[in-house]
Design a protein around this motif. Structure first.
Motif, PDB file in Angstrom:
ATOM      1  N   LYS A   1     -24.262  -7.346   1.234  1.00 59.53           N
ATOM      2  CA  LYS A   1     -25.660  -7.374   1.691  1.00 59.53           C
ATOM      3  C   LYS A   1     -25.932  -6.207   2.639  1.00 59.53           C
ATOM      4  N   ASN A   2     -24.984  -5.890   3.509  1.00 55.87           N
ATOM      5  CA  ASN A   2     -25.150  -4.755   4.413  1.00 55.87           C
ATOM      6  C   ASN A   2     -25.340  -3.455   3.632  1.00 55.87           C
ATOM      7  N   VAL A   3     -24.542  -3.271   2.588  1.00 53.72           N
ATOM      8  CA  VAL A   3     -24.646  -2.069   1.758  1.00 53.72           C
ATOM      9  C   VAL A   3     -25.993  -2.045   1.033  1.00 53.72           C
ATOM     10  N   GLU A   4     -26.396  -3.188   0.465  1.00 55.72           N
ATOM     11  CA  GLU A   4     -27.677  -3.265  -0.244  1.00 55.72           C
ATOM     12  C   GLU A   4     -28.844  -3.002   0.695  1.00 55.72           C
ATOM     13  N   ASP A   5     -28.811  -3.577   1.900  1.00 58.10           N
ATOM     14  CA  ASP A   5     -29.888  -3.379   2.868  1.00 58.10           C
ATOM     15  C   ASP A   5     -30.003  -1.909   3.278  1.00 58.10           C
ATOM     16  N   GLU A   6     -28.880  -1.266   3.533  1.00 55.58           N
ATOM     17  CA  GLU A   6     -28.895   0.144   3.937  1.00 55.58           C
ATOM     18  C   GLU A   6     -29.387   1.028   2.794  1.00 55.58           C
ATOM     19  N   THR A   7     -28.968   0.715   1.572  1.00 58.12           N
ATOM     20  CA  THR A   7     -29.428   1.478   0.406  1.00 58.12           C
ATOM     21  C   THR A   7     -30.939   1.356   0.261  1.00 58.12           C
ATOM     22  N   LYS A   8     -31.456   0.129   0.373  1.00 63.08           N
ATOM     23  CA  LYS A   8     -32.898  -0.085   0.247  1.00 63.08           C
ATOM     24  C   LYS A   8     -33.646   0.640   1.365  1.00 63.08           C
ATOM     25  N   LYS A   9     -33.124   0.570   2.593  1.00 67.31           N
ATOM     26  CA  LYS A   9     -33.769   1.233   3.732  1.00 67.31           C
ATOM     27  C   LYS A   9     -33.862   2.739   3.489  1.00 67.31           C
ATOM     28  N   ARG A  10     -32.783   3.324   3.002  1.00 66.77           N
ATOM     29  CA  ARG A  10     -32.786   4.764   2.756  1.00 66.77           C
ATOM     30  C   ARG A  10     -33.747   5.140   1.626  1.00 66.77           C
ATOM     31  N   LEU A  11     -33.795   4.313   0.581  1.00 65.69           N
ATOM     32  CA  LEU A  11     -34.734   4.578  -0.507  1.00 65.69           C
ATOM     33  C   LEU A  11     -36.174   4.522  -0.010  1.00 65.69           C
ATOM     34  N   ILE A  12     -36.484   3.529   0.819  1.00 66.68           N
ATOM     35  CA  ILE A  12     -37.829   3.399   1.373  1.00 66.68           C
ATOM     36  C   ILE A  12     -38.163   4.601   2.252  1.00 66.68           C
ATOM     37  N   ASN A  13     -37.163   5.144   2.950  1.00 69.86           N
ATOM     38  CA  ASN A  13     -37.371   6.300   3.818  1.00 69.86           C
ATOM     39  C   ASN A  13     -37.354   7.629   3.068  1.00 69.86           C
ATOM     40  N   GLY A  14     -37.214   7.578   1.737  1.00 74.13           N
ATOM     41  CA  GLY A  14     -37.327   8.797   0.943  1.00 74.13           C
ATOM     42  C   GLY A  14     -36.035   9.369   0.411  1.00 74.13           C
ATOM     43  N   SER A  15     -34.893   8.795   0.731  1.00 73.14           N
ATOM     44  CA  SER A  15     -33.638   9.298   0.180  1.00 73.14           C
ATOM     45  C   SER A  15     -33.622   9.075  -1.332  1.00 73.14           C
ATOM     46  N   GLN A  16     -32.917   9.944  -2.028  1.00 76.33           N
ATOM     47  CA  GLN A  16     -32.816   9.822  -3.473  1.00 76.33           C
ATOM     48  C   GLN A  16     -31.361   9.713  -3.887  1.00 76.33           C
ATOM     49  N   PHE A  17     -31.119   8.857  -4.866  1.00 79.64           N
ATOM     50  CA  PHE A  17     -29.792   8.679  -5.437  1.00 79.64           C
ATOM     51  C   PHE A  17     -29.891   8.946  -6.934  1.00 79.64           C
ATOM     52  N   VAL A  18     -28.789   9.297  -7.545  1.00 78.70           N
ATOM     53  CA  VAL A  18     -28.795   9.608  -8.970  1.00 78.70           C
ATOM     54  C   VAL A  18     -29.057   8.362  -9.811  1.00 78.70           C
ATOM     55  N   HIS A  19     -28.401   7.256  -9.500  1.00 79.89           N
ATOM     56  CA  HIS A  19     -28.474   6.059 -10.344  1.00 79.89           C
ATOM     57  C   HIS A  19     -29.155   4.867  -9.691  1.00 79.89           C
ATOM     58  N   ILE A  20     -29.765   5.076  -8.542  1.00 81.38           N
ATOM     59  CA  ILE A  20     -30.410   3.965  -7.838  1.00 81.38           C
ATOM     60  C   ILE A  20     -31.816   4.409  -7.455  1.00 81.38           C
ATOM     61  N   HIS A  21     -32.793   3.551  -7.714  1.00 82.56           N
ATOM     62  CA  HIS A  21     -34.165   3.874  -7.341  1.00 82.56           C
ATOM     63  C   HIS A  21     -34.939   2.594  -7.050  1.00 82.56           C
ATOM     64  N   LEU A  22     -36.109   2.736  -6.432  1.00 82.25           N
ATOM     65  CA  LEU A  22     -36.967   1.589  -6.141  1.00 82.25           C
ATOM     66  C   LEU A  22     -37.914   1.339  -7.306  1.00 82.25           C
ATOM     67  N   THR A  23     -38.146   0.082  -7.577  1.00 84.67           N
ATOM     68  CA  THR A  23     -39.169  -0.318  -8.535  1.00 84.67           C
ATOM     69  C   THR A  23     -40.117  -1.263  -7.810  1.00 84.67           C
ATOM     70  N   GLU A  24     -41.277  -1.487  -8.386  1.00 83.96           N
ATOM     71  CA  GLU A  24     -42.216  -2.429  -7.793  1.00 83.96           C
ATOM     72  C   GLU A  24     -42.376  -3.621  -8.723  1.00 83.96           C
ATOM     73  N   ALA A  25     -42.484  -4.789  -8.137  1.00 85.06           N
ATOM     74  CA  ALA A  25     -42.683  -6.022  -8.900  1.00 85.06           C
ATOM     75  C   ALA A  25     -43.777  -6.820  -8.213  1.00 85.06           C
ATOM     76  N   ASN A  26     -44.526  -7.565  -8.998  1.00 82.33           N
ATOM     77  CA  ASN A  26     -45.566  -8.426  -8.437  1.00 82.33           C
ATOM     78  C   ASN A  26     -45.018  -9.824  -8.243  1.00 82.33           C
ATOM     79  N   GLN A  27     -45.355 -10.411  -7.130  1.00 83.16           N
ATOM     80  CA  GLN A  27     -44.978 -11.789  -6.841  1.00 83.16           C
ATOM     81  C   GLN A  27     -46.259 -12.595  -6.738  1.00 83.16           C
TER      82      GLN A  27
END
Length: 133
Positions: A49-75
């Motif tokens: 969870k710590n790794v997932e949270d940090e990855t998500k935080k960095r993606l939200i702050n604009g970091s880019q990864f080769v195989h990981i990205h943000l998507t949007e979903a409706n709830q």
């Protein structure tokens, strides 16, 4: 030798991630082996969870990864702040309409007849989710 992640219990018994993804494999484990794997899995939840949270935080702050990205979903959420909606649902469906919180739960309880009422009151909330390719 493979670079695959393996879980090794205190008795030296190993299980690969691929094996643990198989419900058939897991169902064949002895109670003792299953308990050992369960404890290991439990111990890994927080670090993962710590790794997932940090990855998500960095993606939200604009970091880019080769195989990981943000998507949007409706709830789907009900607009629970409106007293008229609450009164209408209470009169038509009773108290059960307030115990069940999500539109999906209401549809399971009352069937498709509730869809027309839900169409006017369901609100959508954007969520950012991490997707691994």
């Amino acid at each position: 030798m493979s670079n695959e992640i393996r879980i090794i219990d205190q008795d030296g018994v190993t299980a690969s991630v691929a094996q643990l993804r198989s419900k058939a494999f897991v169902s064949e484990l002895t109670n003792e082996d299953l308990e050992n794997v369960a404890y290991t899995a439990k111990a890994l939840k927080n670090p993962i969870k710590n790794v997932e949270d940090e990855t998500k935080k960095r993606l939200i702050n604009g970091s880019q990864f080769v195989h990981i990205h943000l998507t949007e979903a409706n709830q789907q959420l009900l607009n629970g702040d409106n007293d008229q909606i609450k009164k209408k649902f209470y009169q038509k469906y009773g108290l059960d309409a307030f115990v069940l919180k999500s539109p999906t739960q209401l549809k399971k309880k009352f069937g498709d007849v509730i869809q027309e009422d839900l169409d006017g009151v369901v609100v959508y909330e954007k969520q950012s989710r991490v997707k691994f390719d």
